[in-house]
Design an enzyme around this catalytic site. Structure first.
Site, PDB file in Angstrom:
ATOM      1  N   VAL A  98      20.480  24.014  17.363  1.00 39.10           N
ATOM      2  CA  VAL A  98      19.655  24.742  18.321  1.00 39.10           C
ATOM      3  C   VAL A  98      20.471  25.916  18.827  1.00 39.10           C
ATOM      4  O   VAL A  98      21.648  25.756  19.189  1.00 39.10           O
ATOM      5  CB  VAL A  98      19.233  23.843  19.499  1.00 39.10           C
ATOM      6  CG1 VAL A  98      18.320  24.606  20.459  1.00 39.10           C
ATOM      7  CG2 VAL A  98      18.541  22.582  18.995  1.00 39.10           C
ATOM      8  N   CYS A  99      19.894  27.093  18.830  1.00 37.92           N
ATOM      9  CA  CYS A  99      20.521  28.292  19.379  1.00 37.92           C
ATOM     10  C   CYS A  99      21.894  28.529  18.731  1.00 37.92           C
ATOM     11  O   CYS A  99      22.017  28.527  17.520  1.00 37.92           O
ATOM     12  CB  CYS A  99      20.620  28.161  20.900  1.00 37.92           C
ATOM     13  SG  CYS A  99      20.922  29.694  21.789  1.00 37.92           S
ATOM     14  N   THR A 100      22.931  28.708  19.534  1.00 37.72           N
ATOM     15  CA  THR A 100      24.260  29.017  18.985  1.00 37.72           C
ATOM     16  C   THR A 100      24.961  27.798  18.399  1.00 37.72           C
ATOM     17  O   THR A 100      26.109  27.903  17.955  1.00 37.72           O
ATOM     18  CB  THR A 100      25.157  29.658  20.057  1.00 37.72           C
ATOM     19  OG1 THR A 100      25.202  28.815  21.214  1.00 37.72           O
ATOM     20  CG2 THR A 100      24.623  31.026  20.452  1.00 37.72           C
TER      21      THR A 100
END
Length: 323
Positions: A98-100
């Site tokens: 998720v995300c970074t």
């Protein structure tokens, strides 16, 4: 549903919503969820929230689905954390970030030669640091083999809903989305943000009013001359200040809004192609087809087949604790 285990990797500086958002979705669907951190110690999220993991990451068994969230803690990860993620991934059937969290997967060598995404504001850095990864900055989530990467923060919820749909079915996924008071699931190929978010909001109130008018009346006369009259400016002055304050030209802004309106109607309505084109502000269906081909590389019909929302049904998610 077949028994499916999920392991969330926790670490100091993790983004809390990257964990809790997908966790709520998967928990509602009856997955067997565990959380683990280095040493099994409590972790402090980027917002200051303290999370208590279930177990020591070093002793965690490889799950069916390994989920690696993002957050400021991904900037300088401990080598031991990266190595353990790689070990757990070897035994997992599916790996997701998720995300970074994509940076941790890349550090672990799990994205080499693959397509991936992350939060749009970090996409260039991911591509620069890991040139063997094909970074796609626009999609909400990208699937490449057994690895799934998603965009920023709330996109983790979309990712979790997609996993539920893949494992259990669309009806349960939509039922959970309604239970969480969410819009119908955004497909992974959709853009991370809308035209209104991609462009800056103008500083001057008359220009902001024009932006709102464009969004509310995509089928109106949206020529520079007509918009300039609404802003009480000359066409030349309007074009100059609009570009300066929004970062794009009036024409490109209008094109983006009309495309977005057409996409939403194709996804959510039963309108025919000709009606969608007219209500979205296109001169004719062929003009809309060219816009879709130029921007999305698909025809309006193909887009509808891929992203059309299923008819709403009263499907409720199982109660917590049931399997």
């Amino acid at each position: 549903m077949a028994d499916r285990s999920v392991l969330f990797v926790l670490f100091d500086g993790v983004q809390s919503l990257d964990v809790t958002g997908p966790l709520e979705v998967l928990s509602a669907a009856g997955y067997r969820i565990r959380t683990a951190s280095p040493g099994g110690l409590p972790v402090r999220t980027g917002s200051g929230l303290c999370l208590l993991p279930d177990e020591d990451l070093a002793h965690a068994a490889a799950p069916h689905t390994l989920i690696v969230p993002g957050g400021p803690g991904t900037r300088r990860p401990a080598p031991e954390l990266v190595a353990r993620i790689a070990e757990l991934a070897d035994g997992a059937e599916r790996i997701a970030s998720v995300c970074t969290g994509a940076f941790l997967l890349a550090e672990a060598g799990l994205l080499s030669g693959r397509r991936a995404t992350t939060h749009w504001s970090h996409s260039a850095e991911l591509a620069r640091r890991f040139p063997d990864v094909t970074v796609e900055p626009d999609p909400i989530h990208v699937r490449d083999g057994r690895v799934v990467t998603s965009a920023g923060v709330t996109a983790g919820i979309d990712l979790a809903l997609a996993l539920v749909e893949e494992d259990v079915g669309r009806e349960l996924a939509l039922g959970i989305a309604r239970h969480l008071v969410m819009f119908l699931r955004r497909p992974g190929g959709q853009a991370q943000f809308s035209t209104q978010l991609a462009a800056q909001l103008a500083v001057r109130q008359p220009l902001r009013d024009v932006q709102r008018w464009i969004t509310e009346h995509p089928d109106a006369d949206l020529s520079v001359e007509a918009l300039a009259r609404r802003a009480a400016l000359s066409p030349r002055q309007f074009a100059r200040v609009f570009a300066a304050e929004t970062g794009t030209t009036p024409g490109r802004y209008v094109d983006g809004v009309r495309l977005e309106v057409a996409r939403r109607r194709l996804e959510d309505s039963d309108d025919g192609i000709e009606q969608v084109a007219r209500l979205s502000g296109y001169r004719n269906p062929e003009a809309m087809r060219r816009a879709f081909a130029r921007t999305l590389a698909v025809s309006p019909l193909d887009y509808r087949r891929r992203f059309r929302a299923a008819p709403s049904r009263n499907v409720s998610p199982p109660q917590r604790g049931t399997r």
